[in-house]
Design an enzyme around this catalytic site. Structure first.
Site, PDB file in Angstrom:
ATOM      1  N   HIS B  48       0.819  -1.199   0.000  1.00 44.43           N
ATOM      2  CA  HIS B  48       0.000   0.000   0.000  1.00 44.43           C
ATOM      3  C   HIS B  48       0.866   1.267   0.000  1.00 44.43           C
ATOM      4  O   HIS B  48       0.605   2.212  -0.740  1.00 44.43           O
ATOM      5  CB  HIS B  48      -0.882  -0.052   1.248  1.00 44.43           C
ATOM      6  CG  HIS B  48      -1.800   1.099   1.391  1.00 44.43           C
ATOM      7  ND1 HIS B  48      -2.946   1.203   0.644  1.00 44.43           N
ATOM      8  CD2 HIS B  48      -1.740   2.196   2.179  1.00 44.43           C
ATOM      9  CE1 HIS B  48      -3.561   2.330   0.974  1.00 44.43           C
ATOM     10  NE2 HIS B  48      -2.855   2.949   1.906  1.00 44.43           N
ATOM     11  N   GLU B  70      -1.956  -5.192  -4.435  1.00 38.92           N
ATOM     12  CA  GLU B  70      -2.660  -4.700  -3.259  1.00 38.92           C
ATOM     13  C   GLU B  70      -4.090  -5.254  -3.193  1.00 38.92           C
ATOM     14  O   GLU B  70      -4.560  -5.665  -2.130  1.00 38.92           O
ATOM     15  CB  GLU B  70      -2.674  -3.170  -3.305  1.00 38.92           C
ATOM     16  CG  GLU B  70      -3.136  -2.541  -2.026  1.00 38.92           C
ATOM     17  CD  GLU B  70      -3.532  -1.092  -2.228  1.00 38.92           C
ATOM     18  OE1 GLU B  70      -3.631  -0.644  -3.391  1.00 38.92           O
ATOM     19  OE2 GLU B  70      -3.770  -0.417  -1.236  1.00 38.92           O
ATOM     20  N   ASN B 420      26.407 -23.179  -2.459  1.00 36.30           N
ATOM     21  CA  ASN B 420      27.247 -24.374  -2.464  1.00 36.30           C
ATOM     22  C   ASN B 420      26.711 -25.415  -1.507  1.00 36.30           C
ATOM     23  O   ASN B 420      26.651 -26.593  -1.828  1.00 36.30           O
ATOM     24  CB  ASN B 420      28.667 -24.013  -2.052  1.00 36.30           C
ATOM     25  CG  ASN B 420      29.521 -23.691  -3.256  1.00 36.30           C
ATOM     26  OD1 ASN B 420      29.149 -24.042  -4.371  1.00 36.30           O
ATOM     27  ND2 ASN B 420      30.620 -23.023  -3.036  1.00 36.30           N
TER      28      ASN B 420
END
Lengths: 121, 701
Positions: B48, B70, B420
Site C-alpha cells: 500500500h 494490493e 554451495n
C-alpha cells in the site's frame, strides 16, 4: 501564530513530502509515524489540523481518528485522512469514526495545500 | 507553488526497497491455507505504501502494478480469499518484478516491460480466479446522460446540516465560503429550527441555508464542495434555467437523496451521480506533468539509517566532552602545582569520554547482519524447489551488528557459500533417507561476536566435502603432487584455489567453481579469514571471521630495529621464542621451524623490508610471531613485541600508493607512523624472495 498541523504516515517519504510542503507554506508541522505516536503527541499539545494516513502499523488512521474525536480538545478539530482507497468503503469508515474529510492519494503539493487552506481558513 | 518532488525520491526508494523486503519475508513465512492476519497486514501495508508513494512521486507503472498486488492482498486480508500457494508464488515473483521496476526507476533505466506485463497478466489471472462467486468488484455506476442541451445560468442550493455536522470538524461557514469562490452567492439563512434557549445545545447545528449561485458553473464543482459532508447534511442542488426553458430538468445530487425535500422550480429528480468526472481529468493532467518531471537525478549518494538512540548517545557524549573540555580550560587558566591532582582527574575523564565517543561514532556505522541474511529464506525457498531437495534454513544471531561496508561486501560471498551448501552439501531426499538421515536437510546460518571479531558460520548436515575427489582433481590440475602427504584440512583448503570445481555436473546453481577463490579474496580484503570444517557423511561448515569494523583494528605492535609495525591481532596464532632444536634449513627453500609437528617457514622481516640495524641476528635471539593467512602459516622473525593496541587505519593507497605486504598505516601515540602488515600479501612477498621493495622504510615520520 502559524496554525499547527500533525502529519501522520508510516511512510517516511510521504511524511517528508507532506511536512515539507506545509512548512513551506508557513505552517507549524509535527510528524508522527503511526497512530499511537500521533495520539501521544495530540494528548500533550494541541494542533489545529490532523492529516493521517489510513494504513499504518500499531494503530491505523481510522482508529486514530476515533480516539482523537473522543478527546474533548479535538471535538471540532478538522481530521483529514490520506487515502488511496477510491472505494467508498474506507471513506465511510473514516466518516463514521469522525473524520472531517479526506485527500485522495496520489495528490500533489498544490492539492494538499488547497485542501489545508480550505479547512484552516 | 512548485515543489521539486525529486528531493523525496531517495527516501521513497529506500523505504520501498525495505517494503519489498518486508513483503518478501512475509510471503515466505506464509503457510498456504492458514494465514496469519498480522503477517498479511504487514505485507499489505508495505504494498500500500509503495503504491501510494509511487503514485505521488510519479512512477505510474509501479503504482499500477502494485495496485493489482494490493487488491489481491486486500482480499486475503479480509478473508475473502484463501491464501493459496499459487497466489503466494505469484506474489513473490511480483515482488521481484517490482524490485526491478523500482531499481530501473531509481537508476533512470528502463525495466523489462515484457516481464512486467506477463507478471501483471499473471496477477490478474490469480485475481480473477475466485472472483466469480463474490461480486466484490465495484458496481459500475450508471453514467447519467447529460440532459441539458441548455446550460443552467445558476444554481439553487438547499443546505441543511444535521445537528452533528460540526462534530466532524466540518463547518457550514467553510462550505458557504467555498461556494462563494465559485461565483456570486446570495445567502439566506433559515433560523426556524432554532430551539428555545433552555433547550439549546451549543455544539449542535440548527441553521439551514438557501443559497443561490449566480454562475453557470459545472455541477461537479459544487458536488465536490459537499463531498465531505454528504452524509452529514441534507442538500439539494437545482439548476436555475434561462427564462423560457422548461424547468422539469433532471438534476442530480449525490446520495442521501431520500431526505431531501423537493425544492422550488418543479420537482428535481435526484439520482446517483457518477464519481466526479472532473477529478479524473485532473489526475491525468497531473500524472502527465509528473511524468515530465520524472527523469530522476537519483544521485549515487548512499545514506544510512541510524537508530535514534545511537544518535542520542552520541549527542550525550559530545555534551560530556564539552563539559570536560571547559573544566580543563578553567583549570589551565590559572594553574598551580597544587591542582595537579585535579588535572590528572580531568585528563582521565577526557580519555574516558573520548573513548566512549569513539565507540558511539563507530556504532553509527554498525547495522544488524539481518540486512545481509534477510535474502536467504527466499534463496533457499527458490533453490530447494529447483534442486528437488527439502531444506530447512535456520538462522541465528541476525541482530549481530557489523560495519556497513562489511555488510555490503559480504553479501555475495555468503550467497555463494549458501548456494554451495544447498547444491553440493545437502543430498537429495532419497539419498538422505538411505543414509539414515532425516529427509529434510538443515542449513544453519549464524552470526555472533567473538572477541573483536564477527564470526559467521554456514553449517549444513549434508554429505561433507569429498576429500578424495578434491585431492584427485588437485593432482590432475597440478596443484599438488599425489605423494604430498596433505592433512585433511590442507585438502579442503584446495577448493579455494583459482579454477577449482569438483561438481561433476556443473549446475546453474553454484556455477563453475569460479567462486571459492573470489570468496576468499573478498573476505581477505575485509581483513577476515575463512575456514572449512567437514566430516564425511555428517556435513560441513564454513567459518568466516571478520573484523568488527574496517576503520579500527586490534593490532600487535612489533619492533624490528628502529621500526615499528602493526600485525593485525586476528592473524596471530601465537608468539614464541624458539630453540635451536626447532630449526631446520631446507635446501633451496629457506629456513623452517617445527611447531607441534608442523613445519613452518620463517620470514625474516628485516630482509623483507630491508631494515639493516636490527638487533636479533640469530633466530633464537628474537621472537617468532606465528601468523596465519589464506590458510597458510608462517613465523615472522622480529626483534621484539611492544604491545597490543587499537589503531586507526589510514589508507596507504589514498595517501601514498599501494605497497605489497602492507595493508595501511596508522599514527601512534607519539605521533610516529607505523605500517600495518598485510599477512597474506607479506607471505607472497616473502615467497618471491623478499627484499624487492625497499621503499616502505622511507616512510618513517
Amino acid at each position: 501564530m502559524a496554525a499547527s498541523i500533525l502529519a501522520v504516515d508510516d511512510s517516511a517519504s510521504m511524511r517528508q513530502m507532506v511536512s515539507f510542503t506545509l512548512k513551506g507554506a508557513g505552517y507549524d508541522v509535527v510528524e508522527a509515524s503511526d497512530g499511537v505516536e500521533a495520539l501521544n503527541i495530540a494528548r500533550t499539545r494541541s494542533v489545529n489540523l490532523v492529516i493521517t494516513d489510513v494504513n499504518m502499523p500499531n494503530m491505523d488512521g481510522i482508529s486514530l481518528i476515533r480516539e482523537l474525536r473522543a478527546l474533548p480538545s479535538y471535538k471540532f478539530t478538522p481530521l483529514l485522512m490520506l487515502t488511496t482507497e477510491s472505494s467508498a468503503d474506507k471513506k465511510q469508515q473514516g466518516k463514521a469514526a469522525g473524520a472531517t474529510g479526506w485527500i485522495v492519494k496520489p495528490f500533489n503539493p498544490e492539492q494538499l495545500l488547497n485542501t489545508v487552506k480550505k479547512v484552516l481558513s | 507553488m512548485s515543489i521539486d518532488m525529486a528531493q523525496f525520491h531517495q527516501v521513497f526508494f529506500e523505504e520501498s526497497f525495505e517494503g519489498l523486503d518486508v513483503m518478501e519475508s512475509g510471503l515466505l513465512n506464509m503457510d498456504p491455507g492458514k494465514a496469519d492476519v498480522e503477517e498479511i497486514n504487514a505485507i499489505f501495508r508495505a504494498a500500500h505504501s509503495i503504491k501510494g508513494g509511487s503514485g505521488t512521486f510519479g512512477f505510474m507503472n509501479v503504482s499500477d502494478f502494485t495496485h493489482v498486488m494490493e487488491t489481491l492482498l486486500d482480499e486475503m486480508r479480509d478473508g475473502r480469499r484463501q491464501v493459496a500457494a499459487d497466489a503466494v508464488e505469484v506474489l513473490l515473483q511480483s515482488v521481484d518484478v517490482l524490485r526491478e521496476m523500482l531499481t530501473a526507476a531509481r537508476d533512470g533505466g528502463s525495466a523489462d516491460e515484457t516481464r512486467a506485463k506477463t507478471q501483471y497478466a499473471e496477477l490478474q489471472r490469480v485475481l480473477a480466479d475466485k472472483q466469480a462467486g463474490d461480486t466484490e468488484a465495484e458496481p459500475v455506476k450508471p453514467v447519467s446522460p447529460e440532459m441539458h442541451e441548455v446550460h443552467p445560468v445558476g444554481w439553487k442550493i438547499v443546505f441543511r446540516p444535521h445537528s452533528h455536522l460540526m462534530r466532524t470538524g466540518n463547518d457550514p461557514l467553510r462550505i458557504i465560503r467555498e461556494l462563494a469562490t465559485l461565483g456570486e452567492l446570495t445567502v439566506n439563512c433559515d433560523i426556524s429550527e432554532l430551539p428555545a434557549f433552555e433547550e439549546f445545545e451549543p455544539e449542535d447545528s440548527y441553521l439551514s441555508w438557501d443559497l443561490r449561485l449566480q454562475e453557470s458553473t459545472d455541477k461537479s464543482q459544487i458536488d465536490e464542495i459537499f463531498e465531505w459532508v454528504e452524509d452529514d447534511c441534507d442538500f439539494a442542488i437545482v439548476p436555475v434555467m434561462p427564462e423560457g426553458y422548461d424547468a422539469t430538468a433532471t438534476v442530480s445530487s449525490p446520495a442521501a437523496s431520500a431526505q431531501v425535500e423537493p425544492v422550488a422550480q418543479g420537482k428535481p429528480h435526484l439520482s446517483e451521480v457518477p464519481p466526479p468526472e472532473e477529478r479524473r481529468v485532473t489526475d491525468e493532467r497531473r500524472s502527465e506533468a509528473e511524468r515530465r518531471k520524472a527523469p530522476v537525478a537519483a544521485g549515487g549518494s548512499s545514506s544510512i539509517r541510524v537508530d535514534i538512540h545511537k544518535i542520542d548517545a552520541l549527542i550525550n557524549m559530545v555534551g560530556e566532552l564539552v563539559i570536560t573540555q571547559s573544566m580543563l580550560g578553567m583549570l589551565g587558566e590559572d594553574f598551580e602545582m597544587s591542582r595537579v591532582e585535579r588535572l590528572r582527574e580531568g585528563l582521565t575523564q577526557l580519555e574516558r569520554h573520548t573513548r566512549e565517543l569513539q565507540e558511539s561514532v563507530m556504532q553509527i556505522r554498525m547495522v544488524p547482519i539481518s540486512f545481509s541474511f534477510s535474502r536467504f529464506p527466499r534463496l533457499v525457498h527458490d533453490l530447494s524447489s529447483k534442486l528437488n531437495k527439502k531444506i530447512d534454513l535456520k538462522m541465528s544471531g541476525e541482530n549481530t551488528e557489523v560495519d556497513k561496508t562489511v555488510i555490503e561486501k559480504i553479501g555475495d560471498p555468503l550467497v555463494h557459500l549458501v548456494r554451495n551448501s544447498l547444491d553440493h552439501g545437502i543430498e537429495k531426499p532419497e539419498e538422505r533417507l538411505a543414509a539414515g538421515k532425516p529427509e529434510t536437510g538443515t542449513v544453519r546460518l549464524s552470526a555472533s561476536h567473538r572477541g573483536g571479531n564477527i564470526v559467521i558460520e554456514i553449517r549444513d548436515d549434508g554429505r561433507g566435502l569429498p576429500r578424495d575427489k578434491i585431492l584427485k582433481k588437485a593432482v590432475e590440475r597440478g596443484l599438488v603432487k599425489a605423494d604430498d602427504n596433505l592433512s585433511d584440512k590442507d585438502i579442503y583448503d584446495l577448493i579455494f584455489q583459482p579454477g577449482f570445481s569438483t561438481a561433476e555436473q556443473v549446475s546453474d546453481v553454484s556455477g563453475r567453481g569460479v567462486g571459492m577463490d573470489v570468496v576468499r579474496r573478498n573476505i581477505n580484503e575485509l581483513g577476515g579469514a575463512i575456514e572449512i570444517e567437514s566430516t564425511p557423511g555428517k556435513g560441513s561448515a564454513i567459518i568466516i571471521r571478520l573484523p568488527l569494523t574496517l576503520a579500527i583494528l586490534d593490532g600487535q605492535t612489533i619492533r624490528i630495529g628502529a621500526e615499528t609495525y602493526i600485525v593485525p591481532l586476528v592473524s596471530i596464532v601465537e608468539s614464541i621464542q624458539i630453540q635451536e632444536s626447532m630449526l631446520n634449513t631446507v635446501v633451496g627453500r629457506g629456513e623452517t621451524f617445527t611447531l607441534r609437528e608442523e613445519y613452518l617457514p620463517v620470514v625474516r622481516m628485516h630482509e623483507v623490508f630491508g631494515i639493516e640495524n636490527h638487533d636479533a641476528k640469530r633466530l633464537t635471539d628474537g621472537i617468532l610471531v606465528v601468523v596465519e593467512g589464506e590458510g597458510r602459516k608462517c613465523g615472522l622473525f622480529v626483534d621484539d613485541l611492544l604491545g597490543q593496541q587499537q589503531v586507526v587505519i589510514k589508507s596507504l593507497e589514498a595517501n601514498y600508493r599501494k605497497v605489497e605486504g602492507l595493508s595501511g598505516a596508522t599514527i601512534l601515540g607519539d605521533g610516529s607512523v607505523a605500517l600495518i602488515l598485510d599477512i597474506p600479501g607479506l607471505m607472497r612477498l616473502a615467497k618471491q624472495g623478499g627484499a624487492r621493495t625497499r621503499t616502505p622504510l622511507a616512510l618513517t615520520a
